[in-house]
Enzyme design. Sequence first.
Site, PDB file in Angstrom:
ATOM      1  CE  LYS A  22     -25.614  25.478  -1.115  1.00 54.97           C
ATOM      2  NZ  LYS A  22     -24.171  25.136  -1.020  1.00 54.97           N
TER       3      LYS A  22
ATOM      4  CE  LYS B 226     -29.080  33.392   4.479  1.00 47.97           C
ATOM      5  NZ  LYS B 226     -28.011  32.921   5.382  1.00 47.97           N
TER       6      LYS B 226
END
Length: 131
Positions: free
Chosen positions: A44, A47
Amino acid sequence: MKRVITYGTFDLLHYGHINLLKRAKSLGDYLVVVLSSDEFNWEKKQKKCYFSYDQRKLLLESIRYVDIVIPEISWDQKREDVHKYNIDTFVMGDDWKGKFDFLKEEGVEVTYLPRTPEISTTQIKKDLKQR
Ligand code: C2G
């Protein structure tokens, strides 16, 4: 029994998340939180979460508004989830406005709630770096 569902990463849990969960729960009697796995969060946001899935799950399960926490592993599980958990209302912050309207086709009410201003996990990380 009105059943509500919401999705998220909830990393570095903060009052913006709590406000969302509180308001989501107020729309029904049972709140399903679908928590992004570490791998899906990478997909998504590219990170790494600060807290692992298990740590984030433990935090969410301790919140009075949350009834159950299940994993989110793909963008494509929402249609199945709303049937599997007999959901009446799907709730997200309004940064997602319109993105999940397709769930209305599954007979689910779709609600976007105003985000809590001035707080985000990104902002927290930035502020901490400057200390
Ligand atoms: N949120 C909010 N106010 C903030 C920050 C977040 O209302 N200041 C809401 C978001 O809009 C979202 C929820 O809190 O509804 C969780 O936020 P994130 O953990 O950032 O979730 P996100 O990455 O948006 O994941 O399939 C959907 C995704 O999993 C959503």
